[in-house]
Design an enzyme around this catalytic site. Sequence first.
Site, PDB file in Angstrom:
ATOM      1  N   SER A 170       0.675  -1.432  -0.189  1.00 61.56           N
ATOM      2  CA  SER A 170      -0.245  -0.299   0.080  1.00 61.56           C
ATOM      3  C   SER A 170       0.715   1.490   0.156  1.00 61.56           C
ATOM      4  O   SER A 170       1.880   1.228   0.465  1.00 61.56           O
ATOM      5  CB  SER A 170      -0.753   0.127   1.380  1.00 61.56           C
ATOM      6  OG  SER A 170      -1.467   1.573   1.073  1.00 61.56           O
ATOM      7  N   TYR A 183      -2.072  -1.722   9.991  1.00 65.26           N
ATOM      8  CA  TYR A 183      -1.799  -1.827   9.117  1.00 65.26           C
ATOM      9  C   TYR A 183      -0.328  -0.871   8.089  1.00 65.26           C
ATOM     10  O   TYR A 183       0.427  -2.183   7.493  1.00 65.26           O
ATOM     11  CB  TYR A 183      -3.182  -1.266   7.748  1.00 65.26           C
ATOM     12  CG  TYR A 183      -3.096  -0.919   6.379  1.00 65.26           C
ATOM     13  CD1 TYR A 183      -4.173  -2.864   5.706  1.00 65.26           C
ATOM     14  CD2 TYR A 183      -2.800  -0.266   5.773  1.00 65.26           C
ATOM     15  CE1 TYR A 183      -3.565  -2.935   4.426  1.00 65.26           C
ATOM     16  CE2 TYR A 183      -2.461  -1.255   4.295  1.00 65.26           C
ATOM     17  CZ  TYR A 183      -3.442  -1.339   3.888  1.00 65.26           C
ATOM     18  OH  TYR A 183      -3.794  -1.692   2.609  1.00 65.26           O
TER      19      TYR A 183
END
Length: 309
Positions: A170, A183
């Site tokens: 990401s 995350y």
Amino acid sequence: MDRYLVPRHTNISRHSDSYSFIDPSKHRDALAGKTVLITGAGRGIGRATALAFAVAGANVACLSRTYSDIEAVGNEVRSLGAEATVLQCDVTDPSQPRRVVKAVEDKYGSIDFLINNAGTSRISTIEHETDFEVPWSVMETNLRGPLAFTHAVTPGMVARGSGTIINVVSALAVTNPPYFWAYSAAKAGIIKATHILDKELRPKGISTYAVHPGMVADTTLGVGALNEAALEKDPDLGGFMKAFTPSMGDQLALPADTFVTLCANQDVHLLSGRYVDSCQDLGEVLEAAKRGELEGDGEGLYNLKVDML
């Protein structure tokens, strides 16, 4: 919000949907008879990836915790004329990676491509995270899962002298967004592991990539991710979410077709070990790599690093 999505100014063209260079139908000859293993294949990006590899003619092994989801995806893959096998699997279960890899290798003879796509997210202030096991489970899914499956497929790839491993990461791991601490940390860990494993695996014929799939709204990654208790107690989190949500405008075909091209296009191996942004035009990035423009101080561009004075 762009500062959380695009880490530096660039002249490379950007896309929000698939485009000609990554059209999977171009690669039927290259991928015929090859086998891809996709974790988290039941929905969203994983499902789109399974279908893209089917269009490209590969055998597709679909993994998910929910059998009904991958059963449906397997049928879709077969309807496109490709071979499919479906396996229920929790990527955080230590017993699963070797079991799954053996089952797929027994059926198809080899696993040529691994797409570590299974993931989950968490959006919360740390102050209002009352149960640490919740963010820790995010760390395990996003960090342990890809590393465990990489560990399981590597011996076979080394023995054959070829293979491709794609870790879905990401942009939030290479920038500094608030509230994604678990995350982003897990995804940053996988990016760094990708850089390091490339030094070991590329000489043995194996390519590795850490790929940002874009900001895709049509995925279950964020379902249940937001800590509602934190949202009620911290107005700054609410303001962040109002600004962040509209950024989710990229289409599922963009990462799916990018993954196929990374596996099928031999020239793209120049990018092995690096961070790849699916939104950037892959053809343009490849041409820049051929001109040596990605090499710079230290390890060059598209690497996770700390710049110092």
